[in-house]
Design an enzyme around this catalytic site. Sequence first.
Site, PDB file in Angstrom:
ATOM      1  N   ASP A   1      80.227  25.394  47.350  1.00  0.00           N
ATOM      2  CA  ASP A   1      81.522  26.074  47.471  1.00  0.00           C
ATOM      3  C   ASP A   1      82.193  26.228  46.101  1.00  0.00           C
ATOM      4  OD1 ASP A   1      83.425  27.365  48.909  1.00  0.00           O
ATOM      5  OD2 ASP A   1      84.369  25.573  49.729  1.00  0.00           O
TER       6      ASP A   1
ATOM      7  N   HIS B   1      79.096  34.309  42.236  1.00  0.00           N
ATOM      8  CA  HIS B   1      77.890  34.076  43.040  1.00  0.00           C
ATOM      9  C   HIS B   1      76.635  34.090  42.153  1.00  0.00           C
ATOM     10  CE1 HIS B   1      80.290  33.992  46.547  1.00  0.00           C
ATOM     11  NE2 HIS B   1      80.557  35.280  46.585  1.00  0.00           N
TER      12      HIS B   1
ATOM     13  N   LEU C   1      58.759  19.698  45.986  1.00  0.00           N
ATOM     14  CA  LEU C   1      60.120  19.749  46.553  1.00  0.00           C
ATOM     15  C   LEU C   1      60.170  20.908  47.540  1.00  0.00           C
ATOM     16  CD1 LEU C   1      63.526  19.132  45.277  1.00  0.00           C
ATOM     17  CD2 LEU C   1      63.151  21.524  45.699  1.00  0.00           C
TER      18      LEU C   1
HETATM   19  C1  FPP Z   1      80.801  29.628  48.574  1.00  0.00           C
HETATM   20  O1  FPP Z   1      81.741  29.866  47.553  1.00  0.00           O
HETATM   21  C2  FPP Z   1      79.563  30.291  48.258  1.00  0.00           C
HETATM   22  C3  FPP Z   1      78.989  31.295  48.977  1.00  0.00           C
HETATM   23  C4  FPP Z   1      79.577  31.883  50.182  1.00  0.00           C
HETATM   24  C5  FPP Z   1      77.753  31.918  48.542  1.00  0.00           C
HETATM   25  C6  FPP Z   1      76.757  30.996  47.937  1.00  0.00           C
HETATM   26  C7  FPP Z   1      75.811  31.832  47.204  1.00  0.00           C
HETATM   27  C8  FPP Z   1      75.167  31.474  46.099  1.00  0.00           C
HETATM   28  C9  FPP Z   1      75.227  30.145  45.472  1.00  0.00           C
HETATM   29  C10 FPP Z   1      74.357  32.477  45.380  1.00  0.00           C
HETATM   30  C11 FPP Z   1      73.343  33.110  46.200  1.00  0.00           C
HETATM   31  C12 FPP Z   1      72.219  32.225  46.503  1.00  0.00           C
HETATM   32  C13 FPP Z   1      71.183  32.674  47.202  1.00  0.00           C
HETATM   33  C14 FPP Z   1      70.016  31.796  47.416  1.00  0.00           C
HETATM   34  C15 FPP Z   1      71.197  34.012  47.759  1.00  0.00           C
HETATM   35  P1  FPP Z   1      82.984  30.782  47.906  1.00  0.00           P
HETATM   36  O2  FPP Z   1      82.559  32.209  47.782  1.00  0.00           O
HETATM   37  O3  FPP Z   1      83.507  30.404  49.265  1.00  0.00           O
HETATM   38  O4  FPP Z   1      83.990  30.424  46.775  1.00  0.00           O
HETATM   39  P2  FPP Z   1      85.512  30.060  46.942  1.00  0.00           P
HETATM   40  O5  FPP Z   1      85.573  28.777  47.732  1.00  0.00           O
HETATM   41  O6  FPP Z   1      85.936  29.870  45.521  1.00  0.00           O
HETATM   42  O7  FPP Z   1      86.173  31.224  47.617  1.00  0.00           O
END
Ligand code: FPP
Length: 225
Positions: free
Chosen positions: A10, A27, A121
């Site tokens: 997150d 992201h 892994l």
């Molecule tokens: C949460 O942060 C993250 C996500 C919803 C997306 C996670 C995606 C990645 C780490 C990259 C893509 C990885 C793959 C394998 C496709 P948030 O967007 O909720 O951030 P915030 O809490 O700051 O709003």
Amino acid sequence: MLHHLAIIMDGNRRWAKERMLPKIAGHKAGYDNLQKMTELCKNKGIKYLTVWALSTENLEKRSPDEVGGIIKLLNSAINLKKKFLSEDIQVQVIGDTIRLPESSQKVLEELMASTSHCNSLTLTIALIYGGQDEIIRGIKRYIATGKNIDDLTTENFREYLDVSILPRPDVIVRTGGDVRHSGFLLYDSDYSEYYFTEKKWPEFDEEELDKVIAYFENCKRNFWK
Ligand code: FPP
């Protein structure tokens, strides 16, 4: 020994906002960090790393632009095939992946098939995953077998869940400062330890990973005392 580490990644968007960058840059930074962490986990002897990359809720509530950007990143993971093979990393996915675009399903099938023999892994990516949704899909799968509902137990029900391909998670980490589980690995997390950190996912580094490992070792010592 920490065997299975699960992470709620997150804070990507807040990381980007702090730097006045577009959401997708957050992201992308998260995606890059996931590659680093996968390698580090392997080097530290962790056998399973399970990460939540897209929730059922993300898919329904975020703009098509943002979801499209995450899907693009996911599709670009095909370029990591060589790296996964040379590092002996197996790729798996959990979640309602049938709802992903066909292009992503193809990429994932290719990555899973070509790395299925790797065993240093196992990296499991949760996509269109929700803990309650997983349980409902599991119930539907059980009903579809035609078996008697009275034969269902807490143990044999697990076979119908996405997590049947995984050991139970030892530690669930949530980055980004929120202190909740949001249903990640809901059925399997009854004895998991939780580790919450203020660090946003792109900032989660080796030092923090070492803290997670030490935290788990300490929990285990207290449990056996
Ligand atoms: C949460 O942060 C993250 C996500 C919803 C997306 C996670 C995606 C990645 C780490 C990259 C893509 C990885 C793959 C394998 C496709 P948030 O967007 O909720 O951030 P915030 O809490 O700051 O709003």
